[in-house]
Design a protein around this motif. Structure first.
Motif, PDB file in Angstrom:
ATOM      1  N   ILE A  43       0.846  -1.212   0.000  1.00 52.16           N
ATOM      2  CA  ILE A  43       0.000   0.000   0.000  1.00 52.16           C
ATOM      3  C   ILE A  43       0.872   1.250   0.000  1.00 52.16           C
ATOM      4  CG2 ILE A  43      -1.657   1.341   1.378  1.00 52.16           C
ATOM      5  CD1 ILE A  43      -2.943  -1.331   2.213  1.00 52.16           C
ATOM      6  N   GLY A  44       1.876   1.264   0.851  1.00 48.92           N
ATOM      7  CA  GLY A  44       2.769   2.427   0.893  1.00 48.92           C
ATOM      8  C   GLY A  44       3.607   2.553  -0.368  1.00 48.92           C
ATOM      9  N   LEU A  45       4.073   1.410  -0.871  1.00 48.69           N
ATOM     10  CA  LEU A  45       4.891   1.464  -2.091  1.00 48.69           C
ATOM     11  C   LEU A  45       4.082   1.986  -3.277  1.00 48.69           C
ATOM     12  CD1 LEU A  45       7.073  -1.789  -1.921  1.00 48.69           C
ATOM     13  CD2 LEU A  45       7.818   0.596  -1.638  1.00 48.69           C
ATOM     14  N   ALA A  46       2.774   1.706  -3.302  1.00 45.28           N
ATOM     15  CA  ALA A  46       1.949   2.214  -4.408  1.00 45.28           C
ATOM     16  C   ALA A  46       2.039   3.738  -4.470  1.00 45.28           C
ATOM     17  CB  ALA A  46       0.504   1.757  -4.247  1.00 45.28           C
ATOM     18  N   SER A  47       1.962   4.386  -3.296  1.00 45.77           N
ATOM     19  CA  SER A  47       2.102   5.850  -3.281  1.00 45.77           C
ATOM     20  C   SER A  47       3.479   6.259  -3.802  1.00 45.77           C
ATOM     21  CB  SER A  47       1.940   6.389  -1.850  1.00 45.77           C
ATOM     22  OG  SER A  47       0.611   6.245  -1.409  1.00 45.77           O
ATOM     23  N   LEU A  48       4.513   5.587  -3.294  1.00 45.04           N
ATOM     24  CA  LEU A  48       5.871   5.991  -3.681  1.00 45.04           C
ATOM     25  C   LEU A  48       6.129   5.750  -5.162  1.00 45.04           C
ATOM     26  CD1 LEU A  48       8.035   4.778  -0.663  1.00 45.04           C
ATOM     27  CD2 LEU A  48       6.979   6.996  -1.051  1.00 45.04           C
ATOM     28  N   VAL A  49       5.619   4.652  -5.684  1.00 42.90           N
ATOM     29  CA  VAL A  49       5.824   4.365  -7.109  1.00 42.90           C
ATOM     30  C   VAL A  49       5.073   5.387  -7.954  1.00 42.90           C
ATOM     31  CG1 VAL A  49       5.375   2.684  -8.949  1.00 42.90           C
ATOM     32  CG2 VAL A  49       6.380   1.932  -6.786  1.00 42.90           C
ATOM     33  N   ASN A  50       3.884   5.801  -7.519  1.00 42.61           N
ATOM     34  CA  ASN A  50       3.157   6.850  -8.251  1.00 42.61           C
ATOM     35  C   ASN A  50       3.901   8.182  -8.212  1.00 42.61           C
ATOM     36  OD1 ASN A  50       1.142   5.104  -8.973  1.00 42.61           O
ATOM     37  ND2 ASN A  50      -0.312   5.795  -7.419  1.00 42.61           N
ATOM     38  N   LEU A  51       4.704   8.392  -7.195  1.00 45.16           N
ATOM     39  CA  LEU A  51       5.467   9.641  -7.101  1.00 45.16           C
ATOM     40  C   LEU A  51       6.808   9.571  -7.827  1.00 45.16           C
ATOM     41  CD1 LEU A  51       4.852  10.565  -3.361  1.00 45.16           C
ATOM     42  CD2 LEU A  51       3.992  11.788  -5.374  1.00 45.16           C
ATOM     43  N   PHE A  52       7.490   8.403  -7.723  1.00 45.74           N
ATOM     44  CA  PHE A  52       8.873   8.347  -8.204  1.00 45.74           C
ATOM     45  C   PHE A  52       9.069   7.533  -9.486  1.00 45.74           C
ATOM     46  CE2 PHE A  52       9.343   9.192  -3.601  1.00 45.74           C
ATOM     47  CZ  PHE A  52      10.054  10.381  -3.687  1.00 45.74           C
ATOM     48  N   ASP A  53       8.105   6.702  -9.849  1.00 46.88           N
ATOM     49  CA  ASP A  53       8.218   5.864 -11.050  1.00 46.88           C
ATOM     50  C   ASP A  53       9.593   5.195 -11.144  1.00 46.88           C
ATOM     51  OD1 ASP A  53       8.046   4.708 -13.570  1.00 46.88           O
ATOM     52  OD2 ASP A  53       8.043   6.596 -14.671  1.00 46.88           O
TER      53      ASP A  53
ATOM     54  N   ALA B 295       2.767 -10.682  -1.172  1.00 46.07           N
ATOM     55  CA  ALA B 295       1.649  -9.818  -0.768  1.00 46.07           C
ATOM     56  C   ALA B 295       1.927  -8.368  -1.172  1.00 46.07           C
ATOM     57  CB  ALA B 295       1.423  -9.915   0.741  1.00 46.07           C
ATOM     58  N   ALA B 296       3.163  -7.928  -0.992  1.00 52.85           N
ATOM     59  CA  ALA B 296       3.501  -6.533  -1.310  1.00 52.85           C
ATOM     60  C   ALA B 296       3.380  -6.279  -2.809  1.00 52.85           C
ATOM     61  CB  ALA B 296       4.915  -6.207  -0.824  1.00 52.85           C
ATOM     62  N   THR B 297       3.874  -7.205  -3.610  1.00 56.96           N
ATOM     63  CA  THR B 297       3.836  -7.026  -5.062  1.00 56.96           C
ATOM     64  C   THR B 297       2.397  -7.007  -5.568  1.00 56.96           C
ATOM     65  OG1 THR B 297       5.949  -8.164  -5.245  1.00 56.96           O
ATOM     66  CG2 THR B 297       4.665  -7.955  -7.266  1.00 56.96           C
ATOM     67  N   SER B 298       1.608  -7.913  -5.040  1.00 56.78           N
ATOM     68  CA  SER B 298       0.221  -7.980  -5.493  1.00 56.78           C
ATOM     69  C   SER B 298      -0.526  -6.692  -5.139  1.00 56.78           C
ATOM     70  CB  SER B 298      -0.416  -9.232  -4.873  1.00 56.78           C
ATOM     71  OG  SER B 298      -1.741  -9.007  -4.536  1.00 56.78           O
ATOM     72  N   GLU B 299      -0.319  -6.197  -3.923  1.00 55.37           N
ATOM     73  CA  GLU B 299      -0.979  -4.957  -3.503  1.00 55.37           C
ATOM     74  C   GLU B 299      -0.483  -3.777  -4.355  1.00 55.37           C
ATOM     75  OE1 GLU B 299      -4.010  -3.777  -1.123  1.00 55.37           O
ATOM     76  OE2 GLU B 299      -3.071  -5.742  -0.917  1.00 55.37           O
ATOM     77  N   LEU B 300       0.813  -3.719  -4.564  1.00 50.10           N
ATOM     78  CA  LEU B 300       1.406  -2.640  -5.360  1.00 50.10           C
ATOM     79  C   LEU B 300       0.825  -2.608  -6.775  1.00 50.10           C
ATOM     80  CD1 LEU B 300       3.533  -0.478  -6.033  1.00 50.10           C
ATOM     81  CD2 LEU B 300       5.188  -2.319  -6.393  1.00 50.10           C
ATOM     82  N   ARG B 301       0.782  -3.766  -7.426  1.00 46.75           N
ATOM     83  CA  ARG B 301       0.320  -3.809  -8.821  1.00 46.75           C
ATOM     84  C   ARG B 301      -1.155  -3.457  -8.929  1.00 46.75           C
ATOM     85  NH1 ARG B 301       4.466  -7.224 -11.201  1.00 46.75           N
ATOM     86  NH2 ARG B 301       6.229  -5.941 -10.568  1.00 46.75           N
ATOM     87  N   SER B 302      -1.938  -3.848  -7.915  1.00 43.46           N
ATOM     88  CA  SER B 302      -3.371  -3.588  -8.029  1.00 43.46           C
ATOM     89  C   SER B 302      -3.704  -2.134  -7.704  1.00 43.46           C
ATOM     90  CB  SER B 302      -4.170  -4.530  -7.132  1.00 43.46           C
ATOM     91  OG  SER B 302      -4.031  -4.155  -5.785  1.00 43.46           O
ATOM     92  N   ARG B 303      -2.782  -1.434  -7.020  1.00 45.77           N
ATOM     93  CA  ARG B 303      -3.083  -0.071  -6.589  1.00 45.77           C
ATOM     94  C   ARG B 303      -2.403   1.014  -7.405  1.00 45.77           C
ATOM     95  NH1 ARG B 303      -5.016   1.030  -1.360  1.00 45.77           N
ATOM     96  NH2 ARG B 303      -5.751  -0.840  -0.318  1.00 45.77           N
TER      97      ARG B 303
ATOM     98  N   LEU C 113      -1.204   2.705 -10.792  1.00 40.91           N
ATOM     99  CA  LEU C 113      -1.222   2.871 -12.245  1.00 40.91           C
ATOM    100  C   LEU C 113       0.176   2.810 -12.837  1.00 40.91           C
ATOM    101  CD1 LEU C 113      -3.518   5.991 -12.725  1.00 40.91           C
ATOM    102  CD2 LEU C 113      -3.922   3.679 -13.600  1.00 40.91           C
ATOM    103  N   VAL C 114       1.121   3.382 -12.085  1.00 37.79           N
ATOM    104  CA  VAL C 114       2.483   3.471 -12.599  1.00 37.79           C
ATOM    105  C   VAL C 114       3.168   2.107 -12.502  1.00 37.79           C
ATOM    106  CG1 VAL C 114       4.733   4.553 -12.256  1.00 37.79           C
ATOM    107  CG2 VAL C 114       2.647   5.927 -12.082  1.00 37.79           C
ATOM    108  N   ALA C 115       2.966   1.403 -11.371  1.00 35.43           N
ATOM    109  CA  ALA C 115       3.600   0.095 -11.191  1.00 35.43           C
ATOM    110  C   ALA C 115       3.099  -0.902 -12.228  1.00 35.43           C
ATOM    111  CB  ALA C 115       3.339  -0.430  -9.785  1.00 35.43           C
ATOM    112  N   THR C 116       1.836  -0.803 -12.588  1.00 26.89           N
ATOM    113  CA  THR C 116       1.280  -1.702 -13.605  1.00 26.89           C
ATOM    114  C   THR C 116       2.048  -1.570 -14.902  1.00 26.89           C
ATOM    115  OG1 THR C 116      -0.848  -1.047 -12.690  1.00 26.89           O
ATOM    116  CG2 THR C 116      -0.896  -2.384 -14.681  1.00 26.89           C
ATOM    117  N   ARG C 117       2.451  -0.327 -15.200  1.00 33.03           N
ATOM    118  CA  ARG C 117       3.136  -0.067 -16.462  1.00 33.03           C
ATOM    119  C   ARG C 117       4.636  -0.372 -16.382  1.00 33.03           C
ATOM    120  NH1 ARG C 117      -1.410   2.161 -16.282  1.00 33.03           N
ATOM    121  NH2 ARG C 117      -2.509   2.724 -18.190  1.00 33.03           N
ATOM    122  N   SER C 118       5.257   0.027 -15.260  1.00 32.84           N
ATOM    123  CA  SER C 118       6.717  -0.112 -15.185  1.00 32.84           C
ATOM    124  C   SER C 118       7.123  -1.527 -14.807  1.00 32.84           C
ATOM    125  CB  SER C 118       7.281   0.864 -14.155  1.00 32.84           C
ATOM    126  OG  SER C 118       6.910   0.471 -12.848  1.00 32.84           O
TER     127      SER C 118
END
Lengths: 408, 408
Positions: A317-327, A347-355, A357-362
């Motif tokens: 959940i936290g990484l989703a925010s950071l990935v959206n900020l830092f790509d 668990a972290a990867t699954s949460e990150l990818r589902s949350r 937009l940027v992680a899904t692409r990168s």
């Protein structure tokens, strides 16, 4: 108007020497042909630069080796590990470590000692450091010259003077640790002080799990949770050196109060106490409780496994925010979270990818730090080597008036 | 191994020309003495660089003026605004804007037209753009040469090819908007496409509320909430160009679901719908409802004032996370949030200072954007000027194979 620095011919030569030495420092060695290809400089320029680095005792040139590519065999150039050294120091809450380090990232005489997290005063820290540092420095061969000291600290480190403005879990405030250690060791060399998350990110980027990556998030737990960001190949410092406090992003605005004054910080959800509680241990169990829990998790204990998956969920959940900020291209988990990595990565990867937009692409992956708990130590050494890497011949402007300066 | 580019003498000259032209572009004009002081280059080098820029029709040298400082009067150098131009385009959900822009940031022939947010198809957008762009270009003096087109889009823009990967509020997916517009306009010039938050940040940094600031957070609301980050003077792009999605950091993990797939995003708490609801309006009232509400707030309507203070509180909560991550010198509110600024700045500042360890120390202030809704338009033009600013004489390597490229 902002001051913008133009480049003269001397600066150009220094810049090219720096480029070549940095490449060799990161790789350990490369042929002259490889250096030519990697720098885009012409062959005779590279030969002259290597000669100059050789004259300064920083590299050696070996026999020509066949490269497998068309063309003549090319001499292999290696960094010298026997001439210069820096002292690397890592001040955590639960432990203190010291090593000497040289070009190529080779470490010698490394020691890490555990300590009582309730006895982390500046004086107690300096007492331990002085002893460890003397051991390390005494073990250095005579002809190996100490050129700097690098210190990583679990706290906010002010740029550019290296003042530890606040070490919340150390109980430190306004500690000029660089000057204090220098005075104890009586060494007249530049001291560089950096936040442990920033130095950890630097180490992983140059020598570890982030090699070859230009955009990197490094996250590291000990008692608190810190981190460092590399963006376009450069450390993100912020205006005063305080950037990258990833543990103190709000994840849950209505959450508990954090020691930093904020509420619902990520540190409260994925830090040591949260890990112990989620796995059914006492929150204040510290290192020993963590060690026991990790063994149990390795043996498949359901409570530990379930708890770590829950920590993984919050990590994602936290990484989703950071990935959206830092790509970033890669996310490196260090310290405590390097040890937790196998149990929480799914668990972290699954949460990150589902949350995100940027992680899904990168497709940015979550990997464990190559140096585990020692990333920040290696990064402290790396920071102390920066003046040499920036200006291999030491001919640029005199050192800044403030002798202790933070990781730039 | 990563490729690291060394510097040859030609690159050095280009780099210095670029440094001088960038200074003049940001300032509009400066004396040769000021340029010498600001660049650190010597006087004769600066004189030669100015002469070369003059020969290329990019600057003019006026009479010597007394500087007030000791020494001889120094000639005033100004950028020429009559020779080159770029076409700047801003594609928002609620409006589309076009202008031509030249060195120094001067805009000509600017038009912004509102549109129905439910009719934002690519074709509808191109129809409007084509008409606006032709008007602007027809109004350009004949001797003013079009050297590029810059497009800002409310969406994720992929680096380096400028593909609009996703425009959630536009309903766009995989749109090569640069190529499409170029084909409509039949102009053979490079096209640069950037996320509107990134271009907004660039505009404010070079010509607006972030002038002279090296570390900047730009936040901008329209239908969604976007932003852009400047760190150490450079735009933060991330690995694929997607960095800076500030609207999609999680503030409240148990919050509502966002259109992006995440839950509890900041956009849901400070975006247009949240603003309208908090001030007692209908969430889907759009531009007209916002205009009415802002007038009422200006007249002191308690419900609007209370609602905006609440939005300010959430703005401060989110900014605390961002300030802990980026340690900026200044926070610029753009778009909708530039208009809200007077009503939310107190609540936001108070929340930020009480929550962020870093903000307490840096004292970073929250200011309104200088260009209001037009930051991203100005930034689109600025992005299109970058190739000229990077290489004023146009002698570097040929353009990349991909003709549309994102803000670097």
């Amino acid at each position: 108007m902002a001051r913008v620095v133009g480049l003269g011919p001397d600066a150009l030569r220094r810049s090219n020497l720096s480029t070549v030495l940095r490449l060799l420092h990161g790789e350990g060695r490369a042929t002259r042909a490889e250096l030519t290809a990697l720098t885009g400089l012409n062959r005779s320029t590279v030969a002259a630069l290597v000669r100059e680095l050789n004259d300064h005792g920083l590299v050696t040139e070996g026999d020509a080796v066949a490269t497998g590519a068309p063309g003549r065999p090319s001499p292999m150039v290696s960094v010298r590990t026997d001439r210069v050294a820096v002292l690397a120091v890592d001040i955590k809450v639960d432990s203190i470590a010291v090593a000497t380090m040289t070009l190529g990232g080779t470490r010698l005489g490394q020691q890490r000692v555990r300590r009582d997290r309730h006895d982390t005063t500046v004086d107690a820290t300096l007492d331990v450091l002085e002893e460890l540092a003397r051991d390390s420095l005494d073990a250095l061969p005579r002809r190996q010259r100490l050129i700097g000291i690098g210190i990583a600290v679990a706290g906010l480190v002010r740029h550019p003077d290296g003042m530890v403005d606040l070490g919340p879990n150390l109980g430190w405030s306004q500690v000029p640790i660089g000057e204090l250690l220098k005075a104890r060791l009586r060494r007249r060399v530049p001291v560089t002080v950096g936040n442990d998350g920033d130095t950890g990110a630097l180490a992983e980027r140059v020598h570890g799990a982030g090699r070859g990556v230009e955009h990197l998030i490094y996250l590291s737990g000990e008692v608190g949770v810190g981190g460092g960001i590399i963006s376009s190949g450069r450390p993100l410092t912020g205006s005063m050196g305080y950037a990258g406090e990833v543990g103190h992003v709000t994840i849950d605005a209505d959450g508990d109060r954090c020691g930093c004054g904020n509420t619902g910080c990520w540190e409260l959800l994925i830090g040591e106490r949260a890990v112990l509680r989620a796995t059914g241990r006492l929150g204040d169990g510290g290192q020993d409780a963590l060690t026991e829990m990790l063994l149990a998790a390795g043996d498949g204990e359901p409570e530990a496994r379930r708890g770590l998956a829950e920590i993984g969920r919050w990590t994602g959940i936290g990484l989703a925010s950071l990935v959206n900020l830092f790509d970033p291209q890669r996310i490196v988990l260090g310290g405590l979270h390097a040890e937790l990595h196998p149990f929480l990565v799914d668990a972290a990867t699954s949460e990150l990818r589902s949350r995100s937009l940027v992680a899904t692409r990168s497709g940015a992956e979550i990997v464990p730090a190559a140096f585990g708990i020692d990333s920040s130590l290696v990064g402290a050494g790396e920071a102390a080597l920066q003046p040499l890497l920036d200006d291999p011949t030491g001919t640029s402007a005199p050192a800044p008036s403030m002798p202790a300066h933070a990781l730039g």
